[in-house]
Design a protein around this motif. Structure first.
Motif, PDB file in Angstrom:
ATOM      1  N   TYR A 125       0.848  -1.190   0.000  1.00  0.00           N
ATOM      2  CA  TYR A 125       0.000   0.000   0.000  1.00  0.00           C
ATOM      3  C   TYR A 125       0.884   1.241   0.000  1.00  0.00           C
ATOM      4  O   TYR A 125       1.629   1.486   0.948  1.00  0.00           O
ATOM      5  N   LEU A 126       0.772   2.018  -1.076  1.00  0.00           N
ATOM      6  CA  LEU A 126       1.595   3.206  -1.252  1.00  0.00           C
ATOM      7  C   LEU A 126       0.799   4.451  -0.891  1.00  0.00           C
ATOM      8  O   LEU A 126      -0.290   4.689  -1.422  1.00  0.00           O
ATOM      9  N   PHE A 127       1.338   5.245   0.018  1.00  0.00           N
ATOM     10  CA  PHE A 127       0.754   6.528   0.413  1.00  0.00           C
ATOM     11  C   PHE A 127       1.749   7.617   0.036  1.00  0.00           C
ATOM     12  O   PHE A 127       2.908   7.573   0.457  1.00  0.00           O
ATOM     13  N   ALA A 128       1.324   8.586  -0.776  1.00  0.00           N
ATOM     14  CA  ALA A 128       2.234   9.641  -1.206  1.00  0.00           C
ATOM     15  C   ALA A 128       1.515  10.988  -1.193  1.00  0.00           C
ATOM     16  O   ALA A 128       0.459  11.137  -1.823  1.00  0.00           O
ATOM     17  N   ALA A 129       2.088  11.954  -0.492  1.00  0.00           N
ATOM     18  CA  ALA A 129       1.526  13.302  -0.440  1.00  0.00           C
ATOM     19  C   ALA A 129       2.645  14.333  -0.337  1.00  0.00           C
ATOM     20  O   ALA A 129       2.657  15.163   0.566  1.00  0.00           O
ATOM     21  N   PRO A 130       3.601  14.311  -1.260  1.00  0.00           N
ATOM     22  CA  PRO A 130       4.740  15.227  -1.163  1.00  0.00           C
ATOM     23  C   PRO A 130       4.360  16.693  -1.300  1.00  0.00           C
ATOM     24  O   PRO A 130       4.972  17.556  -0.674  1.00  0.00           O
ATOM     25  N   LYS A 131       3.343  16.992  -2.118  1.00  0.00           N
ATOM     26  CA  LYS A 131       2.920  18.382  -2.248  1.00  0.00           C
ATOM     27  C   LYS A 131       2.320  18.887  -0.947  1.00  0.00           C
ATOM     28  O   LYS A 131       2.569  20.024  -0.520  1.00  0.00           O
ATOM     29  N   GLN A 132       1.492  18.056  -0.311  1.00  0.00           N
ATOM     30  CA  GLN A 132       0.888  18.448   0.961  1.00  0.00           C
ATOM     31  C   GLN A 132       1.959  18.709   2.002  1.00  0.00           C
ATOM     32  O   GLN A 132       1.872  19.656   2.787  1.00  0.00           O
ATOM     33  N   LEU A 133       2.981  17.865   2.026  1.00  0.00           N
ATOM     34  CA  LEU A 133       4.063  18.046   2.988  1.00  0.00           C
ATOM     35  C   LEU A 133       4.751  19.388   2.775  1.00  0.00           C
ATOM     36  O   LEU A 133       5.051  20.102   3.726  1.00  0.00           O
TER      37      LEU A 133
END
Length: 201
Positions: free
Chosen positions: A182-190
């Motif tokens: 399960y991949l979770f990615a939110a680099p812009k939010q960070l």
């Protein structure tokens, strides 16, 4: 003091200032088994298996708060959340060859490697951002040649996942008994949250 310890203290400070968050955090922790992702699909998983699987240390307030944070990202679609099928389930960290033999068969465009050391992330998952099969999501619409995120295998605490998020902008989980990563990615939010990392979105 470790980053995880600092995180716990900060969460306690925030929740003490906003007492209404106490029941919210405990409800997320207590009801983790009832919160399902991909309900009705083969990749269905509960928040308990994703965030708390057989994990017995830590505390309900800290874990519940962090689960609530990830929940808000997922349900508001502010994070890319992708289930990636693999042809087997993971074994313990000592079974490095077994785990890597499965990861070699991961679907394109992904590549993953398991290290299984006793410190740091268990491994990495990455893919060529220019590959025609690359996942499409606003959070992944950045000018990158290669995307790389830490892989956590087996049991993993919510605190560890939050630290990975702060360091990498996302994470990948391969729980025990699961044939999905399960991949979770939110680099812009960070990048836009800056010092507001502890606020619900």
């Amino acid at each position: 003091m470790s980053l995880a310890e600092s995180l716990k203290i900060k969460i306690y400070e925030i929740v003490e200032k906003t007492p209404d968050w106490f029941p919210i955090c405990f409800n997320f922790y207590r009801n983790a088994s009832n919160y399902l992702i991909d309900e009705g699909y083969p990749s269905q998983i509960s928040y308990k298996d994703l965030f708390l699987q057989e994990y017995t240390t830590g505390d309900a307030l800290t874990s519940g708060y962090i689960i609530g944070q990830f929940h808000s990202f997922i349900v508001s679609q502010k994070a890319a959340f992708i289930a990636i099928e693999v042809p087997g389930v993971p074994f313990a960290n000592s079974q490095r060859e077994h785990n890597n033999s499965i990861l070699k068969e991961i679907a394109q465009p992904f590549k993953a490697e398991f290290d299984g050391t006793s410190w740091g992330e268990d491994g990495i998952i990455q893919w060529d951002a220019q590959d025609p099969l690359t996942p499409i999501h606003p959070e992944l619409a950045l000018n990158r040649d290669v995307w790389t995120f830490p892989l956590e295998v087996g049991t993993c605490s919510p605190t560890t996942l939050w630290v990975r998020f702060m360091d990498w902008g996302g994470w990948a989980r391969w729980p025990y008994h699961s044939q999905y990563i399960y991949l979770f990615a939110a680099p812009k939010q960070l990048s836009i949250m800056n010092n507001s990392l502890f606020k619900f979105n």
